[in-house]
Design a protein around this motif. Structure first.
Motif, short mmCIF file in Angstrom:
data_model
loop_
_atom_site.label_atom_id
_atom_site.label_comp_id
_atom_site.label_asym_id
_atom_site.label_seq_id
_atom_site.Cartn_x
_atom_site.Cartn_y
_atom_site.Cartn_z
N THR A 1 0.77 17.14 -15.74
CA THR A 1 0.90 16.08 -16.74
C THR A 1 -0.17 14.99 -16.57
O THR A 1 -0.40 14.21 -17.48
N MET A 2 -0.81 14.92 -15.39
CA MET A 2 -1.82 13.90 -15.07
C MET A 2 -1.23 12.50 -15.05
O MET A 2 -1.95 11.50 -15.19
N SER A 3 0.08 12.37 -14.86
CA SER A 3 0.70 11.05 -14.76
C SER A 3 0.41 10.46 -13.38
O SER A 3 0.26 11.18 -12.39
N MET A 4 0.34 9.13 -13.33
CA MET A 4 -0.05 8.45 -12.10
C MET A 4 1.17 8.06 -11.27
O MET A 4 2.22 7.69 -11.82
N LYS A 5 1.01 8.14 -9.96
CA LYS A 5 2.01 7.62 -9.03
C LYS A 5 1.29 7.28 -7.72
O LYS A 5 0.15 7.67 -7.50
N PHE A 6 1.99 6.55 -6.84
CA PHE A 6 1.40 6.15 -5.57
C PHE A 6 2.27 6.66 -4.42
O PHE A 6 3.47 6.39 -4.39
N ASN A 7 1.64 7.42 -3.52
CA ASN A 7 2.30 7.92 -2.33
C ASN A 7 1.69 7.30 -1.08
O ASN A 7 0.60 6.73 -1.12
N ASP A 8 2.38 7.45 0.03
CA ASP A 8 1.88 6.91 1.29
C ASP A 8 0.64 7.66 1.76
O ASP A 8 0.50 8.87 1.53
N LEU A 9 -0.24 6.94 2.45
CA LEU A 9 -1.49 7.53 2.91
C LEU A 9 -1.27 8.71 3.85
O LEU A 9 -2.00 9.71 3.79
N TYR A 10 -0.26 8.60 4.72
CA TYR A 10 -0.06 9.67 5.71
C TYR A 10 0.30 11.01 5.07
O TYR A 10 0.09 12.07 5.68
N GLN A 11 0.80 10.97 3.83
CA GLN A 11 1.15 12.22 3.15
C GLN A 11 -0.07 13.04 2.76
O GLN A 11 0.04 14.23 2.47
N ILE A 12 -1.24 12.41 2.78
CA ILE A 12 -2.48 13.12 2.43
C ILE A 12 -3.03 13.90 3.62
O ILE A 12 -3.66 14.95 3.45
N LEU A 13 -2.80 13.42 4.83
CA LEU A 13 -3.57 13.84 6.00
C LEU A 13 -3.44 15.34 6.30
O LEU A 13 -4.46 16.04 6.39
N LEU A 14 -2.23 15.84 6.47
CA LEU A 14 -2.05 17.24 6.86
C LEU A 14 -2.55 18.20 5.78
O LEU A 14 -3.32 19.13 6.10
N PRO A 15 -2.15 18.04 4.51
CA PRO A 15 -2.69 18.96 3.48
C PRO A 15 -4.21 18.91 3.38
O PRO A 15 -4.87 19.95 3.23
#
Length: 408
Positions: free
Chosen positions: A265-279
């Protein structure tokens, strides 16, 4: 096992004894240092605190100008009334910004962001009054993005920094991973791999196969050593950026909100930075492994270091850069393993958003890189197999009993 260890030591010695490898590694470190300096200087100028201070100054100047215009006799009563309304609005916004500045000085982040959200909501309402204008759509998206960002910051109660010029520990670490590592680390990895694999060919013969081991085992050992070196370089660069930013501007926060685009859908949201690291690390690792295996395939075909280096760079970094500018490549970006070198942007959905291709996802990246690895390994094995058959046939023809008779 001893032969494999010897191969590994031989590979490592070739890497660190090559002066150009050290020069390229130094180039990466130099780029990190230079970009940190500019990020640090720019972040101070365009920080949230600086923005509020500039707004306060502009509001004061604007109010003074409007009051001077009202006192002059060159405006009608209606025009003066409009200016009085503008003064009231400016005074309201000035009072709000002064409160925000006070909260920021005392590090009461949530209270400051709550006041900022009121200003953003007001801008959103003003923009909605002109929804018929198609040029307003980008502005509407920008306002909504800022609204979601400040909502996320308010919820997490962390200090805001400019994501485009991050200079604290976690921010600069993520910025480097997103903007420097995809190109420079790939460049260094390609050169090291070409130097290692291409050096094995002397007079277009792979001399590393003189070691009494299966050719596939030797090739995988070469790839493993090169991949470990690339991973260590990635780790060193990450630790350097994290420590540099932390020493100068503090560690930051692993809970800092990072913009994600929900697909498709390309909708925007904000997640925590640490959720990016492992993937991101997993995707970076498998895409880097693909690059190394691809370079080995090119070296096995070209059997020449310069030709292999040229072809490898054009096929990896060149294709990676062209994907963001050439429309046909944008449409098939999910099928190109080089797309996933920018692992952070793929994980957050920023790549899919910028290329307008919602099929570019983390899971697709893992699948495509894995399939590409299997195909490349099969191709390398087939090339090796047919070359061994050809070599065996040549030897048999030389050793044939008919060979001496032809010379009698």
């Amino acid at each position: 096992m001893k032969n494999k260890t010897n191969v590994g030591l031989w590979d490592i010695k070739k890497i660190y004894k090559n002066p150009m490898s050290m020069v390229l590694i130094g180039l990466v470190l130099l780029c990190v240092g230079i970009t940190f300096y500019f990020n640090n200087q720019t972040s101070k100028v365009i920080s949230f605190e600086s923005t509020i201070a500039k707004e306060i100054k502009n509001y004061k100047l604007g109010i003074a100008v409007l009051e001077k215009e009202i006192r002059s006799g060159s405006f009608s009563d209606q025009q003066k009334a409009m200016r009085r309304n503008d003064i009231k609005l400016s005074q309201k916004l000035l009072k709000r910004d002064l409160s925000i500045q006070k909260y920021l000085a005392s590090k009461k982040w949530s209270q400051a962001y709550a006041l900022r959200l009121k200003t953003i909501d007001m801008d959103k309402k003003l923009n909605q009054n002109e929804t018929t204008d198609p040029t307003r759509k980008p502005l509407e998206n920008a306002i909504e993005r800022e609204r979601l960002r400040f909502l996320a910051l308010k919820k997490r109660n962390v200090q805001k920094y400019n994501e485009d010029f991050s200079a604290n520990g976690t921010g600069f670490f993520l910025w480097t991973w997103q903007n420097i590592i995809p190109v420079l680390l790939t460049l260094v990895s390609v050169y090291i791999a070409v130097n290692l694999f291409g050096e094995s060919y002397r007079s277009r013969i792979n001399v590393s196969l003189l070691i009494p081991q299966l050719e596939l085992v030797i090739n995988m050992w070469h790839i493993g050593i090169t991949w470990i070196v690339s991973s260590v370089l990635l780790l060193m660069t990450s630790l350097l950026t994290l420590s540099t930013g932390t020493i100068v501007n503090g560690f930051g926060s692993l809970n800092y909100p990072v913009l994600f685009y929900e697909l498709p859908t390309m909708s925007m949201k904000f997640n925590d930075l640490y959720q990016i690291l492992l993937p991101s690390f997993c995707l970076q690792a498998i895409s880097s492994l693909f690059i190394l295996v691809f370079v080995m395939l090119i070296c096995s075909i070209a059997k020449n270091k310069m030709a292999s280096l040229f072809i490898s760079l054009i096929s990896t970094i060149g294709l990676f850069l062209l994907t963001s500018t050439v429309d046909p490549l944008k449409k098939i970006g999910e099928l190109l393993p080089t797309t996933y070198l920018q692992s952070v942007s793929v994980t957050t959905g920023a790549t899919a958003y910028s290329l307008n291709n919602p099929r570019i996802t983390f899971s697709m990246g893992i699948i495509m890189c894995s399939l590409a690895l299997v195909v490349l390994i099969v191709l390398i094995s087939l090339i090796s197999y047919f070359r061994r058959i050809r070599t065996a046939r040549n030897q048999n023809s030389i050793e044939s009993p008919l060979y001496p008779r032809l010379h009698n």
